[in-house]
Enzyme design. Sequence first.
Site, PDB file in Angstrom:
ATOM      1  N   ASP A   1      -7.205  -1.408   3.705  1.00  0.00           N
ATOM      2  CA  ASP A   1      -6.337  -2.523   3.303  1.00  0.00           C
ATOM      3  C   ASP A   1      -6.782  -3.852   3.906  1.00  0.00           C
ATOM      4  OD1 ASP A   1      -4.559  -0.788   1.930  1.00  0.00           O
ATOM      5  OD2 ASP A   1      -3.685  -0.209   3.850  1.00  0.00           O
TER       6      ASP A   1
ATOM      7  N   ASP B   1       0.858  -1.166   0.000  1.00  0.00           N
ATOM      8  CA  ASP B   1       0.000   0.000   0.000  1.00  0.00           C
ATOM      9  C   ASP B   1       0.908   1.233   0.000  1.00  0.00           C
ATOM     10  OD1 ASP B   1      -2.255   1.735   0.740  1.00  0.00           O
ATOM     11  OD2 ASP B   1      -1.259   1.781   2.681  1.00  0.00           O
TER      12      ASP B   1
ATOM     13  N   ASP C   1      -1.707  -0.557   6.010  1.00  0.00           N
ATOM     14  CA  ASP C   1      -1.898   0.074   7.307  1.00  0.00           C
ATOM     15  C   ASP C   1      -3.353   0.425   7.566  1.00  0.00           C
ATOM     16  OD1 ASP C   1      -1.789   2.060   5.226  1.00  0.00           O
ATOM     17  OD2 ASP C   1      -1.913   3.537   6.837  1.00  0.00           O
TER      18      ASP C   1
HETATM   19  P1  ADP Z   1      -3.947   4.417   0.168  1.00  0.00           P
HETATM   20  O1  ADP Z   1      -4.459   3.237  -0.576  1.00  0.00           O
HETATM   21  O2  ADP Z   1      -2.830   5.086  -0.572  1.00  0.00           O
HETATM   22  O3  ADP Z   1      -3.575   4.105   1.587  1.00  0.00           O
HETATM   23  P2  ADP Z   1      -6.687   5.278   0.723  1.00  0.00           P
HETATM   24  O4  ADP Z   1      -7.341   4.165  -0.034  1.00  0.00           O
HETATM   25  O5  ADP Z   1      -6.710   5.229   2.197  1.00  0.00           O
HETATM   26  O6  ADP Z   1      -5.160   5.488   0.202  1.00  0.00           O
HETATM   27  O7  ADP Z   1      -7.336   6.639   0.272  1.00  0.00           O
HETATM   28  C1  ADP Z   1      -7.571   6.915  -1.088  1.00  0.00           C
HETATM   29  C2  ADP Z   1      -8.020   8.327  -1.296  1.00  0.00           C
HETATM   30  O8  ADP Z   1      -9.294   8.541  -0.672  1.00  0.00           O
HETATM   31  C3  ADP Z   1      -7.098   9.347  -0.657  1.00  0.00           C
HETATM   32  O9  ADP Z   1      -6.031   9.692  -1.500  1.00  0.00           O
HETATM   33  C4  ADP Z   1      -8.053  10.524  -0.448  1.00  0.00           C
HETATM   34  O10 ADP Z   1      -8.189  11.250  -1.648  1.00  0.00           O
HETATM   35  C5  ADP Z   1      -9.373   9.851  -0.144  1.00  0.00           C
HETATM   36  N1  ADP Z   1      -9.596   9.774   1.316  1.00  0.00           N
HETATM   37  C6  ADP Z   1      -9.611   8.659   2.073  1.00  0.00           C
HETATM   38  N2  ADP Z   1      -9.838   8.943   3.376  1.00  0.00           N
HETATM   39  C7  ADP Z   1      -9.947  10.284   3.448  1.00  0.00           C
HETATM   40  C8  ADP Z   1     -10.170  11.217   4.526  1.00  0.00           C
HETATM   41  N3  ADP Z   1     -10.326  10.830   5.802  1.00  0.00           N
HETATM   42  N4  ADP Z   1     -10.231  12.520   4.223  1.00  0.00           N
HETATM   43  C9  ADP Z   1     -10.077  12.933   2.950  1.00  0.00           C
HETATM   44  N5  ADP Z   1      -9.858  12.110   1.911  1.00  0.00           N
HETATM   45  C10 ADP Z   1      -9.792  10.809   2.139  1.00  0.00           C
HETATM   46 MG    MG Z   2      -2.795   3.229   3.531  1.00  0.00          MG
END
Ligand code: ADP
Ligand code: MG
Length: 641
Positions: A542, A341, A538
């Site tokens: 995921d 991730d 994390d």
């Molecule tokens: P990654 O897979 O890189 O860990 P996530 O799947 O957690 O990323 O998040 C994907 C996208 O969703 C983020 O880049 C953001 O644009 C949006 N996002 C997720 N959670 C939040 C939050 N709490 N506040 C704002 N945007 C969020």
């Molecule tokens: Mg993450």
Amino acid sequence: MIMFTSHQDVSSSNDKASLETTFHSWKARYGELAAALIGGGLTAIGWLLEQRLYSVAVSFFILSYAVGGYAKAKEGLNTLVHERDLDVNLLMFAAAIGAAAIGYWTEGAILIFIFSLSGALETLTIERSSRDISALMDMKPEKAIRCLEGAQETVPIQELRIDDIIIIKNGERIPADGIVMEGTSSVNQASITGESIPVDKAAGDPVFAGTLNGEGALYVKVTASSESTLFAKIIRLVQDAQSEMPKAERFMQRFERIYARAVIGITSSLIVLPPWLLGWSWTDALYKAMVFLVVASPCALVASIMPVMLSAISNGARKGLLFKGGAHLESISSVKAIALDKTGTLTIGKPAVTDIIAFAPLNKDELLKIAASIETMSTHPLARAIVDEAESKGIRLERCLDFQAMTGRGVQGNVLEQTWTIGKPSLFEKEARQQGIFEEIEKLQQGNTVVVIGQAGTVIGAIALQDRIRPEAAPMVEKLKTLGVSVVMLTGDQKLTADLIASQAGIGRIYAELLPEEKLRIVKQLKNDYGSVAMIGDGVNDAPALATATVGIAMGGAGSDAALETADLVLMNDDLLKISFAIELGRRMKKVIKQNIIFAAVVILFLIASNFISGIPLPLGVLGHEGSTILVILNGLRLLR
Ligand code: ADP
Ligand code: MG
């Protein structure tokens, strides 16, 4: 730990309790060793007296049988009575008694001495690994968020008092029993009911310590204090190493039972048949049968696996790797691909706000105030960054109601009596185009992660954030490649940011803009292509992918409770370089187990064959048998280093 809370005399009862626990842990650790050594001492005295005072010597031998053999005989009888089956403990006891029956007291006593010594070594390894695992607990003390007159305060869960109001964010474990005051969410109560379909919770509903909160945030009034932490639970699971045994160990246990029956069968026919068919004397037949019983007993085979596995788990624990069972060490050794991730895993997960754009009617500070008020309820690394930014500017936050996380996309909440949505730009693509601000937001995305804030179909602002790649990310990818493992990046973030981080880490294969279920789908696909796949993550987003991967690995420090619970391996100190160490440790474990099994089998076959062909003296049989058992255990203990 045992805690007594007597009201009159707390201090002295505590002293007594700690004395008692010290004694118990001493007994658990060294009790068997002490018994084995005392048994050995008694055997030595018996041996010295044997020539001159035979009857006194025999009483020493009987004592040594009783002291040294007690623990093992009990285990063997347990198997016999409760499982109606034979195991190696009973075989050894039968052999020792048989040896005594034909006058070979010393050999029988030595047999029991070394057998109990090897058992004691094994117990020491178990103790050692559970101590090393417990030490990991101190690396992540469990916290709860207490709500005091609008402000949030993080406290250790032991400090929670009845009637405290706590906030439970999305994807977090509920730290104490309580009643929901505000908010709605669904809670996975599998840890207490075994039923994994989430239960909806709203004001007035009870929630239970140890259950896992879903997408919403809850305000909960504590009704009972709690001492059961997530790690306490995981550690109990791990110390019960039986729950996730490697395949080889499960096979060995079944094999042991069948083999033990065969050995008893052959031994009995060796006693009965030769005198009858070949006219041997009873003592000759009994002697040969006893030698057979000793050398054919699978002690060394049985000791081939567990000490190795426990030593490896111990070793990992001291480096911050919490394996939830030996089976996972086995599977990580043959991993062909690793999916990583991005946010929080490859990156530090502490992004900082770099830019804010506010469209009318709000100014930048008002926009930040709204965004941060909602993000206080979220566990996402981006959320923490936005809250930190607001706090550093001294902005007073408002209360957020009806918080809902849209995992992998964004969040939603009600602030100042209006509902706002914050999330990835694609959520608002249509609106942004209509308002003619699409290009502006797209430009902001060059190298930044951007979240857009909108309300009732209008974009009202955007916040750009930048995260830093972990310094050990690139060396880790390099190391994994030399181990022959392919590396893939999975992220919910935008393509542009994903590309930038991937090129810094040296990862060629990237999947961006994924929803949690798409991460899961790709992990399944990778499993099809490679056979065995690890996933490191994390976030709450995921967790499904972690569960599907052959080995799910969670970041211990940065990770959400949902990720920690689902993972098979937790990286307690978030050090990515430990992944390649884990793979190598798994490979070493498999190699040593293989060495042990081959060595033990060869010794057994050789001794059985020699006994049939030319006959071997009982002392030599005992030496060969017990010597190989001890060697196999010592070989396993090498994995402690
Ligand atoms: P990654 O897979 O890189 O860990 P996530 O799947 O957690 O990323 O998040 C994907 C996208 O969703 C983020 O880049 C953001 O644009 C949006 N996002 C997720 N959670 C939040 C939050 N709490 N506040 C704002 N945007 C969020
Ligand atoms: Mg993450």
